[in-house]
Each structure stands twice: as structure tokens, then as C-alpha cells.
Design an enzyme around this catalytic site. Structure first.
Site, short mmCIF file in Angstrom:
data_model
loop_
_atom_site.label_atom_id
_atom_site.label_comp_id
_atom_site.label_asym_id
_atom_site.label_seq_id
_atom_site.Cartn_x
_atom_site.Cartn_y
_atom_site.Cartn_z
N THR A 40 -2.75 79.28 22.64
CA THR A 40 -2.38 79.28 21.23
C THR A 40 -2.53 77.89 20.61
O THR A 40 -2.76 77.75 19.41
CB THR A 40 -0.93 79.76 21.08
OG1 THR A 40 -0.84 81.06 21.66
CG2 THR A 40 -0.49 79.82 19.63
N HIS A 49 4.67 70.41 10.28
CA HIS A 49 5.47 70.87 9.16
C HIS A 49 6.40 69.79 8.65
O HIS A 49 6.88 68.92 9.40
CB HIS A 49 6.24 72.13 9.55
CG HIS A 49 5.34 73.34 9.61
ND1 HIS A 49 4.74 73.86 8.49
CD2 HIS A 49 4.90 74.09 10.65
CE1 HIS A 49 3.99 74.89 8.84
NE2 HIS A 49 4.06 75.05 10.15
#
Ligand SMILES: Cc1cc2nc3c(=O)[nH]c(=O)nc-3n(C[C@H](O)[C@H](O)[C@H](O)COP(=O)(O)OP(=O)(O)OC[C@H]3O[C@@H](n4cnc5c(N)ncnc54)[C@H](O)[C@@H]3O)c2cc1C
Ligand SMILES: Cc1cc2nc3c(=O)[nH]c(=O)nc-3n(C[C@H](O)[C@H](O)[C@H](O)COP(=O)(O)OP(=O)(O)OC[C@H]3O[C@@H](n4cnc5c(N)ncnc54)[C@H](O)[C@@H]3O)c2cc1C
Lengths: 481, 419
Positions: A40, A49
């Protein structure tokens, strides 16, 4: 016998390896794919973020902002691209405005710096290509972008330079408990270790089940992403987030660290943990959504697409804890903001091990930084001249679209690239417009030469993904005569 | 080696494929003294080096040659003249005042200036991303041109059981090539209701080998985790959307893409040349000069050609005009704008001069039987069949053009009633 073995070489495993390499430990990382970062961690949005998104009271919330602040140092030490480009979360409906206020409050109380609500005038000045129907936006200057696979490569290189061992192409098949630790059987070899850190992403429950430590389940959730032609580069300069709805976080516009715009991801529950397929439905959903905020983006500009799987746990939060089996730790359910959080997850786990009695004495020789790969495209003229003089392979451009030289590809192969994808993700060769149409055979030649293997053994991304086959007629002329 | 190179040339040609080679010859014939041809590869010849099939040169040499043979003839003429050739060298950038930034395996980092520059960088193939085929991303999906290079230059096969998406010429040629290599070509799937390749290639590469061509059909899904295992094939409706209810699966280990070529625009866009969205290349005048004075374009970087003979012809002219500019020879002034009209997809050049005979190229939008071509009201020609994959080349006499001095000239193709 190792003191600690990390299973899984995603961003979490690699960050753990680097963190633990500070100490006098016999340390190894075991990865099933031929290279690290091929799970992933290479198929995500690449966003660090801003720090205000994840809910209070969760591990995600605890680690997002702390993780965010780690990346400046990491990027500097590990020599990968990192840009704090900031984020605009836009409200297009009156009922969305409250969400912006709430999110700002959450961020402010956590100490996230610089959060500001922008009015249309300011938005239009900063982002003239966004839809004019935007009512307000929450600007978060701390949001940043990276190439997540570059971070994995840098972290593991640093860990190895400090003594950690790496075993790729070693899928863990079974784990057995012994008196003094565990025995781990991979496809190739047996390993013994006192402690196991399970950082196997979407497979974490399966690997935990090998030793009965699976007191959780992983529900894979797929996300598709679409990369757009360089023509659209600069159409937005911030990350653009829509206001999330009850069912979805929405589709983002991502100015990637290399420049091209990416749009995505979707969110779709899937059963198969290897289902990395993209779909018509996914593409239409993404482009329909993106058009609402930025009308100039169209599916015709796609140059490539991919999908990744989020490892969603039953609690929808990270699971970072000792398992019921002593010495076996689960670092699971690391969905978004897992990339952002990885560096702090690594320190958190290290402290957990210390608390559980693992002796951690620091190495005096530990080095935080690596030399890092050369980047011809980013050199000045003078640097280029010097580089070519030093190594004529800098004078040979292999990948036209991204101006990648033979010297950079050779460097990548010397530092662990084993496959076409490995080369591509390290140096961008084959990542541009032609998607390898011109350079694939040159890269294959370089892999074959440097690794001393036949061309037909070269793969796209590991076992079973061979790029070509030898001709039938390996008979020589004499045989035919 | 180093002092061999000058830092100022009359004409610098970027790309040494058939276009660049012919441009060099043209420049030489027009009297330019200092000509430099730069190519990225170790050898000149461009894409022709991997096209070992025959069929080249029928127009230009009136005989049938293979790609390398065709290139060889040009290379020999170029070598016998005064053209300097710099191979293994890549043009990174060109400034608007025609300074070139070149990196070279042998000569390191170079800065050169050309009084005129000819762009001849060729084209590249459209890739999977451009059509967004859903499915997995296994090995075994590649462009037909890459497969051609593997087979013809590396002695490797892309796979054993091959499907081809798109009926472009390279795909058709590879269908035949791979069949001859012992692979099984299961079929060619074309989204449009007609083939995108030359008729002669459909006949010689598919029909003669019993390879089925399925038109109005596409690959709706690619299966296979590591390597292609299977494709879902579906017919498409009028909007070209696949109909899943009539889909079927085909087993194969390879999918070749032959879905179109696009001019290699990296340098053209860096130079901010005015582009033509229809051809994908820069806009040019009748002397093949782009919107930036002194920069010329020819061959596939200007517009994708289907036969190399036209590339050579066009590029000879580009080289000649570039030399004339460098030598300060007065060139004709364009004052007629050439435009596409009914049923015409694209045309080159974009302006014309009434002073001398003009060569124009165009393509139609869709196949048309029995049609009438008109260019303004002074030129008409009947065609039994026009198809998008066959570019039409015409010359217009000054008499035809004179009338439009200062105005516009439109190319129209209209269906004709047949008695
Ligand atoms: C579409 C998408 C977008 C995202 N965007 C962002 C974002 O913008 N910002 C952000 O912070 N986060 C994002 N995330 C989340 C982020 O990608 C993940 O949190 C992070 O990559 C998880 O890392 P990991 O190391 O836990 O997992 P992985 O990278 O999956 O690593 C696990 C590794 O374990 C290996 N493995 C599995 N089984 C075995 C075995 N039996 N033996 C040996 N090795 C094994 C795998 O091969 C793999 O390499 C996104 C996720 C997705 C899917
Ligand atoms: C894969 C493929 C197969 C083809 N097969 C056929 C066929 O079978 N029959 C046919 O008639 N036509 C074929 N074509 C079309 C063919 O390209 C043209 O007919 C002809 O080769 C075009 O000539 P060109 O000189 O414009 O381009 P090319 O032959 O592509 O030559 C361009 C040259 O420029 C060089 N170059 C590019 N950028 C730079 C730079 N920045 N610096 C230095 N050098 C550079 C390249 O290395 C190359 O050598 C094929 C095209 C492709 C892409």
C-alpha cells in the site's frame, strides 16, 4: 537469532527499521515482495496530512499532527522530495460551512499552526482555476506532499547503513513459538527472533493468525487514483479537499511533489486483498467529483492510473499493541493517515518495547542521513557538466520524458532496484508520458548487465511478472542443419 | 573529439530519423555550409531501425525496401556530404534565441547555436493510460512499438498468446511478425467501426494469416495479478461505451496496444510554439516554419505520417527552407490561411503562399465512399474512397491560390451522389 524482526516493508516497517537501527540490536526486516514499499505504501495519495483531520480521542488523531512535524527532518536526511504546499478544504454548500469551523477548532486545539478560513476573493487569487461556486475554504499550510515509495527507499537504506538487515522476496509462510522466541519460515529460509513486529498492512490479520495473535480483522478498502499529463501541471497549487460527506472523504486534487496533478482516491470495500484493479465506475466517480471543484480537469488527460488497498480495522483506528502472544506485536489497521503517522508510530512502538523490557542502548555510530541518489534533472548546468566529466553515464539520457540518465539508473540498481517498477519508482524512468515506450528496453539492458541475469528474467514487479519470454527457437543454426 | 564541434551552425537538426536525415540533405542541397544533426541513439535512422519488414520506399525510390535499407540510403547520402552527425546526444532544451542545450555521451555538456533549427523528434505511442482500460496492471501489457523493438532488436518475445487492442499500422505489422515468430495472435480489437491502419496492412498482415479483426469492440477489463491471464472483450455502442451484457473472455498472456501515435512535443511545448490540437504538433507555414521564427518542424513531430516516403519528401523541403533562412535568402511570404472544412480532421501546413506551388496534407474524419474534395472554388478532385488512416498529399498550383490572396482557403470533402 535476532532480537527483533519486522515483518512487512511498507512505510511503517521501514520507519520501524530505521528507528530501531539506532540501538544495539540484531535487527532484520522481512518483506514478501522483491523490493520494499511495493504494498500500500506505493499506491497512495502521498500526502503528509496537515494535522487537523483525524478525530480527537483516536490514535489516528494522536499521531497525525505529531507525524506531520517529523517530515522536514526526514526529507532532509533521506534526500527525498518534500513540499509543504498547503491544503484548501473547500465548502460549496452553505451546510458545509459549519464543518470548516469545526475542523479549524479541532486543529487549533491540537496546536496545528496557520489554519485560516479563506473567503472567495482570497481563494480565487490563490487558485484561479477552481470553480467560482466555492463559498469558503479552510487553508492548512502544514499539508505536504512526498513520493511515499521514495520515503520507504530512504528509510530502509538508512536502516541498512546502520546495520539492519533486509530480506526481500521472503514471504512469511508460518511462524512458530519456541522457548526463547519465534521461528519464522519464509519461502526461502528460516529466521529466529525474540520479538516480532507485524507490520504487514492489509495482510496483518493473516500473518497474526499464523501464531494465534489475530484478535482483530482487516477489511480492505480500495482506492483508485489517476495521474494526469504534465500539461495540467500548475492548474492548482494547493491540495484541494472537498468537504467530506457522511459516506466518503471525497476526491482530492493532488499536485504531486514531482509536479503532475493526481486525482483520487475512491473508497470501495473489497474481499480480495490483491484486488488492485481499476474500473470504469471509479474513473467516472473521480472525474465527476473533481469537475465540480475544478472544471478544467478531464479524464482525457489521464496518463496512468492505479489502485491501493487501505487496511481498515474493525475499530476504524490504528491497532498498535502487544498481541495476546508475548513478544509478538501488531501494528495494524494503518490506514490513512498512516503514511503521515509512520515516523511517530515507529517511536511509539520503540517506547513500547522499551517499557516491555527490551534493552535499548544507543549506537554511537548511528547516522541519520544517507547520501541519497543523484538527480540529474535537478542539477544546475555547472553540476551537470561536473557530473558528466566524472561519469559519462550522466551524458546518456535513458528516459526522455523525465530526463533520467543512465548513471541514475545504475545507482538505483546498485541500491536495491531489482525490477522495472523498482527503477521507475526510484528514478521516474518510465513514469512520464510515454510510460516506458522508449526506454523499457534500455532499462532492461541495464538491469540485465548490472544484476548479471538474462533479459527474459527481468520482471515488472517481482515473481511471475516477467516482461517477456525467450524465443522458441533457442536452437542454434547447427541444430537445424 | 571535442574541437570537432563548432558552437555556431547554419542549421541544427534535432532527431536523426528519416525526417532529420532528409532535412539534413535538404539543407545541404540548398547550400548551407555548417549543418549539425543530433540524435539520441547510437545510430541514426530513428524508428526505421526496428521496422525490419518491407514496404518502405515505394513512392520515393519506386522500389520496396525494409526500414533499415530505406534509412541506409539516406544515411549514405548524408555521410557523403558536409553534415556533422552527433549521436548518443540528447537535446535537453532550446531557448527562443535558438541556443541548444545538449548532453552527449562522448562530448559531455554542450551549448550550440543554430541560425535555424529543424525539429524532427518523431512521435511516441499512446499508452494504456490514455484509454483508461479498467482492470489490473500486470506485466504483458505494452505498446506495439515496444514489442517490435523487443522482437526485432533484442530477440525476445513479448509473450506467447497475444491480443492486440487498436488496429494502427504498428499493431497490424506486429500481428504478422509475432505469428511468424510462432506466437498465437488471438485477435485484433478495434473500438471504431473501421480499421485505423492502411488497407494494405489489413490484407497483408491479418487476412493473409487468418487473424480476426473485430471492429466496434474493445478490451473492457484486463485480468491477471502479475502477468496478463485473460481479457474481457466487449462490443461497444454508438457512444463507444462497452456493452457488458455481450462481453466474453479471451485467454492470452499479452496485450499489445496500437492505439495511435502522438508527436513528441516536449521541445515544441517548451518553446511555446503555437500548436494545432488536431495534429498534436506545431502549426507551420508553407515553409514548415513554426510560430517561432527560425524553428522548423517536419516528419512525425509535425504530424503523424502513415508512410515514411512522405516524411522524407516533407523533410527535404523543411531542410531546404531552414538553410534558406540561415543564408538570408528571401523566402515566400504566406498570406493565405489554410483551414479544415466539412469532414476534414486536420491539415498541414496552416498557411500558404501564392508565389509558388504548394504541398498540402490532410486527413478525413471518417471513411467516405465516393466523395468530392474541394479546396476553395478553384480546385476539386473526386475520390472513390477516403479513410482517416490514409493521409492525402496534394500540390496546388499558384493559379489556384492567387485568387485567395490575403484570405482563407478551406478544404471540404462532401459525399457525392452516385448515379
Ligand atoms: C488510495 C490510498 C490513499 C492513501 N493516501 C494517504 C495519504 O495521502 N496520506 C497518508 O498519510 N496515508 C494515506 N494512505 C494510507 C497509507 O498508504 C497507509 O497507511 C500506509 O501505506 C500503510 O503502510 P504499511 O507499512 O502499514 O502497509 P504496507 O505498505 O501495505 O506494507 C505492508 C508490507 O507487508 C508485506 N507483507 C504482507 N504480507 C507479508 C508476509 N506474509 N510476509 C512478508 N511480508 C508481507 C507487504 O508486501 C507490504 O510491503 C492511503 C491509502 C490508500 C489505499
Ligand atoms: C514504434 C513505431 C513503429 C513504426 N512503424 C512504422 C512502419 O512500420 N512503417 C511506417 O511507414 N511507419 C512506421 N512508423 C511511423 C514512423 O515513425 C515514420 O514513418 C518515420 O519513422 C517518422 O520519421 P521521423 O524522423 O519523424 O521520426 P523517428 O523515426 O521517430 O525519428 C526521430 C528521432 O529523433 C530522435 N530524438 C527525439 N527526441 C530527441 C532529442 N530531444 N534529442 C535528440 N534526438 C531526439 C529519436 O531518437 C529518433 O531517432 C512507426 C512509428 C513508431 C513510433
Amino acid at each position: 537469532m535476532y532480537d527483533v524482526i519486522i515483518i512487512g516493508g511498507g512505510i511503517v516497517g521501514c520507519a520501524l527499521a530505521r528507528e530501531l537501527s539506532r540501538y544495539n540490536l540484531r535487527l532484520a526486516l522481512i518483506e514478501k515482495e522483491v523490493e520494499v514499499g511495493f504494498g500500500t505504501s506505493k499506491t497512495n495519495s502521498g500526502i503528509i496530512h496537515a494535522g487537523h483531520h483525524s478525530a480527537e480521542g483516536t490514535l489516528k488523531g494522536k499521531f497525525e499532527w505529531a507525524g506531520n512535524q517529523r517530515w522536514d527532518d526526514l526529507a532532509r536526511d533521506l534526500k527525498f522530495g518534500f513540499k509543504r504546499i498547503g491544503e484548501l478544504l473547500i465548502a460549496q454548500k452553505p451546510e458545509d460551512l459549519q464543518y470548516l469551523e469545526d475542523l479549524k477548532k479541532q486543529g487549533d486545539s491540537r496546536g496545528v499552526t496557520g489554519l485560516e478560513i479563506w473567503e472567495p476573493k482570497q481563494i480565487r487569487k490563490a487558485e484561479p482555476n477552481l470553480s467560482h461556486s466555492i463559498l469558503q475554504a479552510l487553508h492548512a499550510p502544514t499539508a505536504a506532499v512526498i513520493n511515499p515509495y521514495e520515503a520507504c527507499f530512504g528509510l530502509i537504506e538508512c536502516a541498512r547503513q546502520n546495520g539492519a538487515q533486509l530480506f526481500c522476496d521472503h514471504p512469511v509462510m508460518s511462524i512458530r513459538q519456541k522457548d526463547d522466541g519465534f521461528s519464522i519460515q519464509t519461502g526461502q529460509k528460516k529466521f529466529l527472533s525474540q520479538i516480532i513486529l507485524n507490520a504487514t498492512g492489509v495482510f496483518a490479520d493473516r500473518v497474526a493468525a499464523m501464531i494465534g495473535a489475530d484478535n482483530f480483522k482487516i477489511f480492505p478498502r480500495k482506492g483508485e487514483e489517476y495521474l494526469l499529463d504534465r500539461r495540467l501541471q500548475g492548474i492548482v497549487s494547493h491540495l484541494i479537499f472537498p468537504t467530506p460527506s457522511a459516506t466518503s472523504k471525497g476526491v482530492l486534487i493532488i499536485p504531486t511533489v514531482d509536479g503532475p496533478i493526481m486525482v483520487g482516491p475512491t473508497a470501495e470495500e473489497v474481499d480480495n486483498r490483491e484486488n488492485l484493479s481499476t474500473s470504469f465506475a471509479g474513473a467516472s466517480k473521480i472525474f465527476a467529483s473533481v469537475r465540480k471543484s475544478c472544471p478544467a480537469i478531464s479524464e482525457r488527460d489521464t496518463i496512468t492510473e492505479f489502485a491501493g488497498l487501505r487496511a481498515v480495522s474493525g475499530t476504524n483506528d490504528f491497532i498498535i499493541e502487544p498481541s495476546p502472544v508475548k513478544g509478538f506485536y501488531n501494528i495494524a489497521g494503518i490506514q490513512s493517515p498512516g503514511l503521515t503517522a509512520a515516523p511517530v508510530i515507529a517511536t511509539f512502538v520503540t517506547e513500547m518495547l522499551r517499557a516491555d523490557g527490551l534493552a535499548l542502548t544507543e549506537k554511537s555510530t548511528w547516522k541519520a542521513a544517507i547520501d541519497g541518489p543523484p538527480h540529474f534533472a535537478q542539477m544546475t548546468t555547472r553540476e551537470r557538466q561536473a557530473a558528466i566529466l566524472d561519469d559519462p553515464a550522466f551524458g546518456r539520457i535513458v528516459c526522455r520524458c523525465e530526463s533520467v540518465t543512465e548513471a541514475e539508473i545504475r545507482y538505483a540498481i546498485r541500491h536495491g532496484a531489482r525490477t522495472l517498477d523498482g527503477v521507475k519508482f526510484r528514478v521516474r524512468a518510465g513514469m512520464g508520458r510515454c510510460q516506458g515506450g522508449f526506454c523499457t528496453t534500455r532499462i532492461m539492458d541495464l538491469l540485465a548487465q548490472t544484476l548479471a541475469i538474462p533479459l527474459a528474467e527481468i520482471t515488472k514487479r517481482g515473481r511471475g511478472s516477467n516482461v517477456c519470454t525467450p524465443r522458441h527457437d533457442d536452437l542454434s543454426v547447427e541444430d537445424l542443419g | 573529439m571535442k574541437n570537432r564541434l563548432r558552437n555556431k551552425y547554419d542549421v541544427v537538426i534535432v532527431g536523426g530519423g528519416p525526417a532529420g536525415l532528409a532535412a539534413a540533405l535538404g539543407a545541404q542541397e540548398a547550400g548551407a555550409e555548417h549543418i549539425l544533426l543530433i540524435d539520441r541513439e547510437i545510430e541514426t535512422g530513428g524508428i526505421l531501425n526496428q521496422c525490419i519488414h518491407s514496404g518502405f520506399g515505394l513512392h520515393y525510390f519506386k522500389e520496396e525496401l525494409t526500414g533499415p535499407e530505406y534509412a541506409e540510403r539516406f544515411i549514405r547520402s548524408v555521410l557523403s556530404g558536409n553534415v556533422e552527425i552527433l549521436t548518443d546526444s540528447y537535446v535537453l532544451d532550446i531557448s527562443p534565441d535558438l541556443h541548444l542545450e545538449v548532453i552527449s555521451g562522448n562530448d559531455g555538456y554542450l551549448h550550440l547555436k543554430g541560425a535555424a533549427v529543424v525539429l524532427a523528434m518523431g512521435c511516441r505511442e499512446r499508452t494504456r493510460g490514455a484509454i483508461r482500460t479498467p482492470g489490473f496492471r500486470p506485466a504483458g501489457v505494452m505498446t506495439a512499438g515496444l514489442a517490435q523493438k523487443m522482437v526485432n532488436m533484442k530477440g525476445l518475445l513479448p509473450g506467447r498468446r497475444v491480443a492486440i487492442l487498436g488496429s494502427g499500422d504498428i499493431g497490424l505489422i506486429m500481428a504478422r511478425r509475432l505469428t511468424l515468430e510462432g506466437c498465437e495472435v488471438v485477435g485484433v480489437y478495434e473500438l471504431l467501426p473501421y480499421s485505423n491502419g492502411l488497407t494494405r496492412n489489413v490484407v497483408q498482415c491479418l487476412d493473409d494469416f487468418d487473424i480476426p479483426l473485430h471492429v466496434s469492440t474493445t478490451v473492457a477489463f484486463i485480468h491477471g495479478q502479475n502477468r496478463v491471464e485473460r481479457l474481457t472483450i466487449a462490443p461497444v455502442n454508438h457512444q463507444l461505451v462497452p456493452d457488458p451484457s455481450r462481453s466474453r473472455d479471451v485467454n492470452c498472456d499479452t496485450l499489445l496496444l496500437s492505439i495511435g501515435l502522438i508527436p513528441e512535443n516536449e521541445l515544441s511545448t517548451r518553446l511555446r510554439l503555437r500548436m494545432d490540437p488536431a495534429t498534436g504538433g506545431p502549426q507551420v507555414t508553407s515553409t514548415l516554419e513554426t510560430s517561432l521564427p527560425g524553428v522548423f518542424a517536419c516528419g512525425n513531430v509535425l504530424h503523424v505520417h502513415d508512410i515514411v516516403d512522405f516524411v522524407s519528401e516533407e523533410s527535404l523541403r523543411a531542410g531546404r527552407f531552414a538553410a534558406e533562412l540561415a543564408l538570408g535568402i528571401r523566402r515566400p511570404c504566406d498570406n493565405i490561411s489554410l483551414q479544415t472544412g466539412e469532414n476534414v480532421a486536420s491539415c498541414v501546413p496552416h498557411s500558404l503562399s501564392p508565389d509558388r506551388e504548394q504541398t498540402i496534407y490532410f486527413r478525413v474524419k471518417q471513411p467516405m465512399k465516393h466523395c468530392l474534395l474541394t479546396i476553395g472554388d478553384r480546385y476539386e478532385k473526386k475520390f472513390r474512397m477516403l479513410i482517416p488512416s490514409e493521409m492525402i498529399r496534394l500540390t496546388l498550383a499558384p493559379e489556384v491560390l492567387d485568387h485567395y490572396f490575403g484570405g482563407k482557403l478551406k478544404i471540404d470533402v462532401q459525399p457525392q451522389k452516385v448515379a
